[in-house]
Design a protein around this motif. Structure first.
Motif, short mmCIF file in Angstrom:
data_model
loop_
_atom_site.label_atom_id
_atom_site.label_comp_id
_atom_site.label_asym_id
_atom_site.label_seq_id
_atom_site.Cartn_x
_atom_site.Cartn_y
_atom_site.Cartn_z
N VAL A 10 6.06 -3.89 -5.56
CA VAL A 10 5.68 -4.31 -4.21
C VAL A 10 5.54 -3.07 -3.34
O VAL A 10 6.43 -2.23 -3.29
CB VAL A 10 6.73 -5.27 -3.62
CG1 VAL A 10 6.39 -5.61 -2.17
CG2 VAL A 10 6.82 -6.54 -4.45
N ARG A 25 0.33 -10.97 -3.56
CA ARG A 25 1.05 -11.86 -4.46
C ARG A 25 1.95 -12.79 -3.66
O ARG A 25 2.57 -12.40 -2.71
CB ARG A 25 1.91 -11.06 -5.44
CG ARG A 25 2.80 -11.91 -6.32
CD ARG A 25 3.61 -11.08 -7.28
NE ARG A 25 2.77 -10.42 -8.25
CZ ARG A 25 3.22 -9.57 -9.15
NH1 ARG A 25 4.49 -9.26 -9.18
NH2 ARG A 25 2.39 -9.00 -10.01
N ALA A 26 2.00 -14.05 -4.15
CA ALA A 26 2.98 -15.02 -3.65
C ALA A 26 2.89 -15.24 -2.16
O ALA A 26 3.87 -15.27 -1.46
CB ALA A 26 4.39 -14.59 -4.02
N GLY A 31 8.39 -13.07 -3.44
CA GLY A 31 7.63 -11.84 -3.44
C GLY A 31 8.33 -10.75 -2.64
O GLY A 31 8.39 -9.59 -3.07
N GLN A 64 2.34 -12.02 3.61
CA GLN A 64 2.11 -11.77 2.21
C GLN A 64 2.62 -10.39 1.82
O GLN A 64 2.90 -9.56 2.67
CB GLN A 64 0.62 -11.86 1.88
CG GLN A 64 -0.23 -10.84 2.63
CD GLN A 64 -1.72 -11.04 2.38
OE1 GLN A 64 -2.18 -12.17 2.19
NE2 GLN A 64 -2.46 -9.96 2.38
N VAL A 73 0.91 -5.77 -3.91
CA VAL A 73 1.51 -5.31 -5.16
C VAL A 73 0.61 -4.26 -5.80
O VAL A 73 -0.61 -4.42 -5.89
CB VAL A 73 1.71 -6.50 -6.13
CG1 VAL A 73 2.37 -6.04 -7.42
CG2 VAL A 73 2.57 -7.57 -5.45
#
Length: 224
Positions: free
Chosen positions: A67, A6-7, A35, A58, A61
């Protein structure tokens, strides 16, 4: 490990970044930081003895949105696009993995095995492969090569007491800490645990692992 990313900005292997589901128009670096700020555990990076560039990769998740892991980079950002030859690249990436005894499966119907030092070793090993596979290899052979090497990395991570690993003591928050260490033609991998209830895996190329030290990142936004 069954997690999703994610993100993140564009990854080291040249793949596209994850689609934006929120915050359309927000710069990639800002999305990456957000994130990391969602994590309920401390992030690790190289300690203050390292004075070179720092950057984010990165986060991973879990199915429940928590996370579970993420990576902080140091030195040259690994690239397969030819800006730097493999021999010239100098980098070390620290993967922080939350210690989780129980994790939900992606479909929410069961649980996965607990995270461990092997989890950190696996993430570090696969991360090294993602940015060092032989670019001169024919495209038709690349996927077969990557699948083969990924399987080997998993087997090695699952056998940290085997002959492929040696012991190495390095400082973590100033405290000598035991790591599992191995080298390959593509670079090196480290894996160990910290007193803060997280596991860390590290991979690098062009930088010696023997002189490294690790510490909690005081300001993750300084990596953006």
């Amino acid at each position: 490990m069954e997690t999703t990313s994610r993100a993140e900005p564009q990854d080291a292997s040249g793949g596209q970044a994850a689609p934006q589901q929120q915050g359309q128009g927000v710069p990639g670096a800002r999305r990456a930081v957000e994130g990391y700020l969602m994590a309920g555990f401390p992030w690790y990076g190289l300690d203050d003895a390292f004075t070179g560039p720092r950057w984010l990769m990165q986060v991973g998740v879990a199915a429940d949105g928590a996370v579970e892991h993420g990576s902080t980079g140091h030195g040259d950002e690994p690239s397969l696009r030819g800006e730097l030859g493999e021999e010239e690249q100098r980098f070390a990436v620290v993967v922080t993995v939350a210690s989780r005894p129980v994790r939900r499966s992606p479909d929410g119907t069961g649980v996965l095995e607990a995270t461990s030092v092997s989890s950190a070793a696996w993430l570090a090993g696969s991360g090294l492969l993602s940015c060092t596979w032989p670019t001169q290899m024919e495209r038709a052979l690349r996927q077969d090569w990557l699948e083969q090497q990924t399987a080997i990395a998993w087997e090695l991570a699952d056998d940290l007491d085997g002959g492929s690993w040696t012991g190495l003591s390095l400082p973590v928050d100033g405290v000598p800490t035991d790591f599992h260490y191995r080298e390959s033609e593509y670079g090196w991998v480290l894996a160990g645990s910290t007193h803060r209830d997280v596991h860390i895996g590290v991979y690098g190329r062009g930088m010696s692992a023997y002189g490294l030290g690790f510490a909690v990142v005081k300001d993750i936004e300084s990596y953006a």
